[in-house]
Design a protein around this motif. Sequence first.
Motif, mmCIF file in Angstrom:
data_model
loop_
_atom_site.group_PDB
_atom_site.id
_atom_site.type_symbol
_atom_site.label_atom_id
_atom_site.label_comp_id
_atom_site.label_asym_id
_atom_site.label_seq_id
_atom_site.Cartn_x
_atom_site.Cartn_y
_atom_site.Cartn_z
ATOM 1 N N SER A 25 0.865 -1.182 0.000
ATOM 2 C CA SER A 25 0.000 0.000 0.000
ATOM 3 C C SER A 25 0.894 1.222 0.000
ATOM 4 C CB SER A 25 -0.907 0.017 1.223
ATOM 5 O OG SER A 25 -0.140 0.051 2.409
ATOM 6 N N ASN A 74 -2.020 -4.685 -6.198
ATOM 7 C CA ASN A 74 -0.834 -4.253 -5.438
ATOM 8 C C ASN A 74 -0.230 -5.405 -4.647
ATOM 9 O OD1 ASN A 74 -1.303 -1.758 -6.459
ATOM 10 N ND2 ASN A 74 -1.650 -0.750 -4.492
ATOM 11 N N THR A 75 -0.111 -6.535 -5.293
ATOM 12 C CA THR A 75 0.370 -7.725 -4.603
ATOM 13 C C THR A 75 1.445 -8.420 -5.432
ATOM 14 O OG1 THR A 75 -1.798 -8.037 -3.569
ATOM 15 C CG2 THR A 75 -0.297 -9.914 -3.543
#
Length: 124
Positions: A25, A74-75
């Motif tokens: 994040s 976002n991984t």
Amino acid sequence: QVQLVESGGGLVQAGGSLRLSCAASGRAFGRNVMGWFRQAPGKEREFVAASGGSTYYAESVKGRFTISRDNAKNTVFLQMNSLKPEDTAVYYCAAGPLRYSSTYYYTSQGYDYWGQGTEVTVSS
């Protein structure tokens, strides 16, 4: 700022598989290089794999581990197959800026942000 949270570690028998995840994040995920490092007890932290334009692997994991990323979520993932007892370590996710030279991706100095780590234990 970038916050990184790893998950997916655990205990597995030799020859087994695990999939690690790292949720990021903060800053734009897609414009970062994402890496995995590991640190075994009594040893220094070492490079495992990175994804930044291309993918990069340590010789010790080539053909067994695969790094991938889902920029929409976002991984970043680390699929670990054919695990060996020597893969036992705490695995860390890291994020850093894309660079002209991929040499930086193989070292801790190439990364600005680190997760807390997830423990992987491979029993013989």
